[in-house]
Design a protein around this motif. Structure first.
Motif, PDB file in Angstrom:
ATOM      1  N   LEU A 116     -15.847  25.278 -14.094  1.00 14.66           N
ATOM      2  CA  LEU A 116     -15.100  24.404 -14.438  1.00 14.66           C
ATOM      3  C   LEU A 116     -13.777  25.282 -14.745  1.00 14.66           C
ATOM      4  N   LEU A 117     -12.567  25.178 -13.926  1.00 14.20           N
ATOM      5  CA  LEU A 117     -11.230  26.162 -13.832  1.00 14.20           C
ATOM      6  C   LEU A 117     -10.171  24.958 -14.464  1.00 14.20           C
ATOM      7  N   VAL A 118      -9.433  25.697 -15.532  1.00 19.03           N
ATOM      8  CA  VAL A 118      -8.193  24.807 -15.994  1.00 19.03           C
ATOM      9  C   VAL A 118      -7.076  25.742 -16.339  1.00 19.03           C
ATOM     10  N   PRO A 119      -6.032  25.220 -16.311  1.00 17.62           N
ATOM     11  CA  PRO A 119      -4.921  26.061 -16.746  1.00 17.62           C
ATOM     12  C   PRO A 119      -5.094  26.674 -18.323  1.00 17.62           C
ATOM     13  N   THR A 120      -4.683  27.875 -18.480  1.00 16.95           N
ATOM     14  CA  THR A 120      -4.958  28.668 -19.499  1.00 16.95           C
ATOM     15  C   THR A 120      -4.507  27.746 -20.920  1.00 16.95           C
ATOM     16  N   ASP A 121      -3.464  27.261 -20.667  1.00 18.39           N
ATOM     17  CA  ASP A 121      -2.842  26.304 -21.997  1.00 18.39           C
ATOM     18  C   ASP A 121      -3.400  25.186 -21.988  1.00 18.39           C
ATOM     19  N   SER A 122      -4.642  24.695 -21.202  1.00 17.54           N
ATOM     20  CA  SER A 122      -5.054  23.280 -21.152  1.00 17.54           C
ATOM     21  C   SER A 122      -6.026  22.958 -22.595  1.00 17.54           C
ATOM     22  N   ASP A 123      -6.277  21.973 -23.081  1.00 19.41           N
ATOM     23  CA  ASP A 123      -6.942  21.423 -24.137  1.00 19.41           C
ATOM     24  C   ASP A 123      -8.334  21.372 -23.769  1.00 19.41           C
ATOM     25  N   GLN A 173      -1.095  18.347 -10.193  1.00 18.78           N
ATOM     26  CA  GLN A 173      -1.614  17.279  -9.811  1.00 18.78           C
ATOM     27  C   GLN A 173      -2.802  16.820 -10.046  1.00 18.78           C
ATOM     28  N   VAL A 174      -3.851  18.050 -10.609  1.00 16.15           N
ATOM     29  CA  VAL A 174      -5.095  17.724 -11.088  1.00 16.15           C
ATOM     30  C   VAL A 174      -5.083  18.564 -12.526  1.00 16.15           C
ATOM     31  N   ASP A 175      -6.077  18.247 -13.518  1.00 21.71           N
ATOM     32  CA  ASP A 175      -6.226  18.891 -14.511  1.00 21.71           C
ATOM     33  C   ASP A 175      -7.177  20.249 -14.659  1.00 21.71           C
ATOM     34  N   ALA A 176      -8.122  19.994 -13.740  1.00 20.66           N
ATOM     35  CA  ALA A 176      -9.206  20.751 -13.623  1.00 20.66           C
ATOM     36  C   ALA A 176      -9.689  21.022 -12.297  1.00 20.66           C
ATOM     37  N   LEU A 177     -10.607  22.155 -11.934  1.00 11.37           N
ATOM     38  CA  LEU A 177     -11.368  22.162 -10.593  1.00 11.37           C
ATOM     39  C   LEU A 177     -12.746  22.582 -10.955  1.00 11.37           C
TER      40      LEU A 177
END
Ligand code: ARG
Length: 243
Positions: A116-123, A173-177
């Protein structure tokens, strides 16, 4: 018998029923680094772990290599192979029972898992946090199936390719991959994205061929064994997956 020699003095590949005589035609969904990518400086026009493996298989069989960029969904469903577009699909493709209904696979050549990949500033810290979130997956992949089964309450958005998924997360446009670990790992390189969870799905990649092409499957497996015995497989593995 030496590599490339069928034992009767002819090239080993000459008795195979190939889409184009003298050539091993390989379909791959590019780019999907580190497994497949474009590379103008390479003879085939492509690079990556899968590409190097099929190049070695082609060399061993005394065949030229031709690589065709194709959509992954058409590869995993068996459509492209059954339509005679290529002899082999080399596309980081997991061997699954469902796919084996339409395709034959070589021996496994790489073990993988999901991530699961998310932006580093994601919760988002785990798959549990995906409820109400938009999760990008690639159409027809094991990552798509895993997400549909395990990310309850998430909005699953399927993209035709990894490149489009990555653009979507960059654009917010998406929160995670959710997809194969080595490929998500490439997306962490710039520092804007991180992997927060890995899933041990025990996947093994195989080269896919037409279900009835037993001669080719056997020839490919012989070449893969030869690659492992000669140490060339380990060299390639270290080159792409060292650390
Ligand atoms: N391993 C996963 C699967 O088999 C994803 C493969 C995607 N490959 C690609 N070249 N886009 O479903």
């Amino acid at each position: 018998t030496g590599a490339g020699d069928g034992g009767d003095g002819t090239a080993a590949g000459s008795d195979l029923d190939l889409v184009s005589d003298g050539t091993l035609t390989v379909c791959s969904d590019v780019p999907y680094p580190p497994f497949e990518d474009f590379d103008e400086s390479s003879p085939s026009g492509f690079t990556g772990f899968d590409i190097d493996i099929v190049q070695a298989v082609a060399d061993g069989l005394g065949l030229e290599l031709a690589v065709k960029d194709s959509s992954f969904d058409g590869l995993q469903s068996g459509l492209a192979l059954n339509a005679g577009e290529c002899d082999i699909a080399a596309s980081a493709m997991t061997i699954t029972e469902e796919r084996q209904e339409n395709l034959a696979f070589s021996d496994g050549y790489y073990d993988s898992k999901q991530s699961l990949l998310v932006p580093t500033d994601s919760d988002i810290a785990s798959i549990e946090d995906l409820e109400g979130m938009r999760v990008g997956v690639q159409q027809g992949t094991t990552g798509e199936a895993y997400t549909n089964e395990n990310a309850s309450g998430a909005e699953v958005i399927s993209f035709p390719s990894d490149a489009e998924m990555f653009q979507a997360i960059q654009a917010g446009q998406v929160d995670a991959l959710l997809q194969d670990l080595p490929v998500n790992l490439v997306h962490t390189a710039g520092g804007d994205f991180e992997i927060v969870e890995e899933f041990s799905t025990e996947e093994t990649y195989g080269l896919a061929m037409k279900k009835d092409n037993t001669a080719l499957v056997e020839a490919v497996n012989e070449q893969l064994t030869e690659l492992r015995d000669s140490g060339e497989y380990d060299e390639l593995y270290d080159q792409y997956f060292s650390e």
